[in-house]
Design a protein around this motif. Sequence first.
Motif, PDB file in Angstrom:
ATOM      1  N   ASN A 256      28.305  35.299  -6.116  1.00 31.70           N
ATOM      2  CA  ASN A 256      27.821  36.449  -5.362  1.00 31.70           C
ATOM      3  C   ASN A 256      27.236  37.415  -6.170  1.00 31.70           C
ATOM      4  OD1 ASN A 256      28.860  35.482  -2.728  1.00 31.70           O
ATOM      5  ND2 ASN A 256      30.519  36.706  -2.755  1.00 31.70           N
ATOM      6  N   GLU A 257      27.883  37.329  -7.579  1.00 29.10           N
ATOM      7  CA  GLU A 257      27.305  38.273  -8.499  1.00 29.10           C
ATOM      8  C   GLU A 257      25.864  37.850  -9.009  1.00 29.10           C
ATOM      9  OE1 GLU A 257      29.803  38.561 -11.874  1.00 29.10           O
ATOM     10  OE2 GLU A 257      28.394  39.595 -13.095  1.00 29.10           O
ATOM     11  N   LEU A 258      25.713  36.397  -8.904  1.00 31.54           N
ATOM     12  CA  LEU A 258      24.280  35.891  -9.448  1.00 31.54           C
ATOM     13  C   LEU A 258      23.193  35.435  -8.193  1.00 31.54           C
ATOM     14  CD1 LEU A 258      26.029  33.730 -12.335  1.00 31.54           C
ATOM     15  CD2 LEU A 258      24.321  35.816 -12.555  1.00 31.54           C
ATOM     16  N   TRP A 259      24.001  35.155  -7.245  1.00 29.83           N
ATOM     17  CA  TRP A 259      23.172  34.654  -6.020  1.00 29.83           C
ATOM     18  C   TRP A 259      22.694  35.625  -4.963  1.00 29.83           C
ATOM     19  CZ3 TRP A 259      24.348  28.635  -5.058  1.00 29.83           C
ATOM     20  CH2 TRP A 259      24.228  27.974  -6.474  1.00 29.83           C
ATOM     21  N   CYS A 260      23.667  36.637  -5.161  1.00 31.36           N
ATOM     22  CA  CYS A 260      23.671  37.758  -4.129  1.00 31.36           C
ATOM     23  C   CYS A 260      23.536  37.282  -2.712  1.00 31.36           C
ATOM     24  CB  CYS A 260      22.489  38.804  -4.567  1.00 31.36           C
ATOM     25  SG  CYS A 260      22.575  39.048  -6.448  1.00 31.36           S
ATOM     26  N   CYS A 261      23.833  36.176  -2.246  1.00 29.39           N
ATOM     27  CA  CYS A 261      23.696  35.865  -0.827  1.00 29.39           C
ATOM     28  C   CYS A 261      25.018  35.597  -0.102  1.00 29.39           C
ATOM     29  CB  CYS A 261      22.822  34.774  -0.661  1.00 29.39           C
ATOM     30  SG  CYS A 261      23.286  33.139  -1.597  1.00 29.39           S
ATOM     31  N   PRO A 262      25.816  36.645  -0.191  1.00 28.12           N
ATOM     32  CA  PRO A 262      27.378  36.505   0.607  1.00 28.12           C
ATOM     33  C   PRO A 262      27.227  35.988   1.900  1.00 28.12           C
ATOM     34  CG  PRO A 262      26.616  38.894   0.346  1.00 28.12           C
ATOM     35  CD  PRO A 262      25.648  38.195  -0.503  1.00 28.12           C
ATOM     36  N   LEU A 263      26.268  36.219   2.763  1.00 22.27           N
ATOM     37  CA  LEU A 263      26.230  35.880   3.940  1.00 22.27           C
ATOM     38  C   LEU A 263      26.145  34.449   4.432  1.00 22.27           C
ATOM     39  CD1 LEU A 263      24.237  38.419   5.928  1.00 22.27           C
ATOM     40  CD2 LEU A 263      26.771  38.378   5.586  1.00 22.27           C
ATOM     41  N   ASN A 264      25.570  33.556   3.275  1.00 23.59           N
ATOM     42  CA  ASN A 264      25.608  32.206   3.528  1.00 23.59           C
ATOM     43  C   ASN A 264      26.380  31.453   2.395  1.00 23.59           C
ATOM     44  OD1 ASN A 264      23.412  33.214   2.434  1.00 23.59           O
ATOM     45  ND2 ASN A 264      21.939  31.884   3.144  1.00 23.59           N
ATOM     46  N   THR A 265      27.501  32.388   1.892  1.00 26.07           N
ATOM     47  CA  THR A 265      28.378  31.587   0.727  1.00 26.07           C
ATOM     48  C   THR A 265      29.700  31.646   1.754  1.00 26.07           C
ATOM     49  OG1 THR A 265      27.067  32.766  -0.799  1.00 26.07           O
ATOM     50  CG2 THR A 265      29.072  32.097  -1.478  1.00 26.07           C
ATOM     51  N   PHE A 266      30.359  30.327   1.590  1.00 20.58           N
ATOM     52  CA  PHE A 266      31.647  30.141   2.207  1.00 20.58           C
ATOM     53  C   PHE A 266      32.652  29.613   1.236  1.00 20.58           C
ATOM     54  CE2 PHE A 266      28.077  29.324   5.075  1.00 20.58           C
ATOM     55  CZ  PHE A 266      28.456  30.427   6.129  1.00 20.58           C
ATOM     56  N   ARG A 267      33.780  29.873   1.364  1.00 18.17           N
ATOM     57  CA  ARG A 267      34.823  29.419   0.327  1.00 18.17           C
ATOM     58  C   ARG A 267      35.486  27.993   1.236  1.00 18.17           C
ATOM     59  NH1 ARG A 267      39.579  32.948   0.020  1.00 18.17           N
ATOM     60  NH2 ARG A 267      37.893  34.812  -0.115  1.00 18.17           N
TER      61      ARG A 267
END
Length: 485
Positions: A256-267
Amino acid sequence: MLLLFISLIVLPLIFIGFLIFITFVLVPFAFIFASWYMRIKERKLTRRKRDGANVAFFHPYCNAGGGGERVLWVAIKAVLARYPDSNIHIYTVETAEPQTIIDRAQNQFNVKVDKTKINFIRLSMRRAIEAKTYPYFTLLLQSLGSMILGLEAFMKLNPDIYIDTTGFAFTFPIFRYLAQCPVGCYVHYPTITGAMMRRVKHRIVSYNNNSLIARNPLFTWMKLLYYKIFGWLYGVVGRCADVVMANGTWTEDHLNELWCCPLNTFRVYPPCEVSELKQLRSLVKESDPIRILSVAQFRPEKDHPLMLQAMYELRNLLVKNEMLWNKIKLVLVGSCRNAEDEERVQNLKDLAKHLSLEASVEFVVNAPYARLLQMYQTSSLAIHAMWNEHFGISVVECMAAGLITIAHRSGGPLCDIVETAQASRTGFLAAEPDEYARAILEVIALSSDERKRIVEAARASVDRFSTMEFEKSFLRAAEPLMNLE
Ligand SMILES: *[C@@H]1O[C@H](CO)[C@@H](O)[C@H](O)[C@H]1NC(C)=O
Ligand SMILES: CC(=O)N[C@H]1CO[C@H](CO)[C@@H](O)[C@@H]1O
């Protein structure tokens, strides 16, 4: 005079030339390109409707047998179960026979997949991604190398869905823009992290920067610039992914810090094998010693000395209760990889003696798995001391085995694994030796009902890391990729 000449003759000429270029070269070229493009897209779509989607996994070393490969094979199995008419392709540099690779997946990970559904696409430019090809600027050159490999992959098969499972982010733009297919990825470890950049900035000599660079301000500055540029590029290519899966909170935060796309990032936690450990029954009797188990390789970051200090503090707390103290034993189970590790074990033994704990500490080095299982059954507590561990699979395993675990209050144990709210407690967290000592006493003082409740909660909580949960979360995250819009 000259100026007049330029403004009256040369500038209009340039302008006209430019117009001619646009109308006779650029526009037709764009037109041809667009129609060629539409044809390809159309053909792909017809093919997909007829034969099912081509799902391509980029995993050059798919026969390596590590944790990353378990993720690959379990994911493939899940995709095939959910989308039976899809065809799986694996881009790989391995040369082993398909049967060998598939057998290995079955033997090692207990994952059985239909061989006829899997097609290996052999890539020949293996050297392009090997770190040893590039003595300098390894990060950047290796990443560019992965683009070459990605291009080779794209030329050999233009897939309908592209999923990278090894973290080669620089291949994303190739598939996103040239192949025009949705891109997904599963990231175990970001190629570069904000922390790495900060380390260079503060000139800390660490495993990945050499002391010459740390001492010289110009070199530091250049290296920082290099990291900054690389980090920026990594962000640009990373944002080409439609769906990002991170293997844990640590990875997710860094992405999230480097790609800044938290909306399509899933754990999506990787699949751990915990079901066997969950079956283990405790063999501890009332008269037995109270064993505190540590399962950790004898490596410096595992911080065994902290455990010894905790024992030292514990004895201080128990000066008035010698009987209880004599019952408590710390058991350090772990493997030694080399002479350095063996020396570390010797140093730990010396430290134990120095703290006069030798009667309370036992070392079990390179024990076979059966012995480890037996240790799980005869211990009641587990201890973990590593600071900022990314995840902490050993903590999960101890919890699955039914031990009450005291883990370090940082990293994965804090963010992902251990819950300490009174009502839903699954374990304990500590950071300082005396905190560990007090936690140990607290666990020993638990009533058997409370103990049982914590053990049960802990065992239930590790299902979050099970294979089934992985399959579910993976498919949920990958759904937007698979849908034909
Ligand atoms: C994610 O992958 C990294 C690198 O392999 C590993 O150190 C970390 O423990 C993994 N995290 C989880 C939650 O398994
Ligand atoms: C990337 C890099 O410069 N790594 C160096 C960091 O420091 C160690 C020890 O001095 C070297 O062995 C590495 O090559």
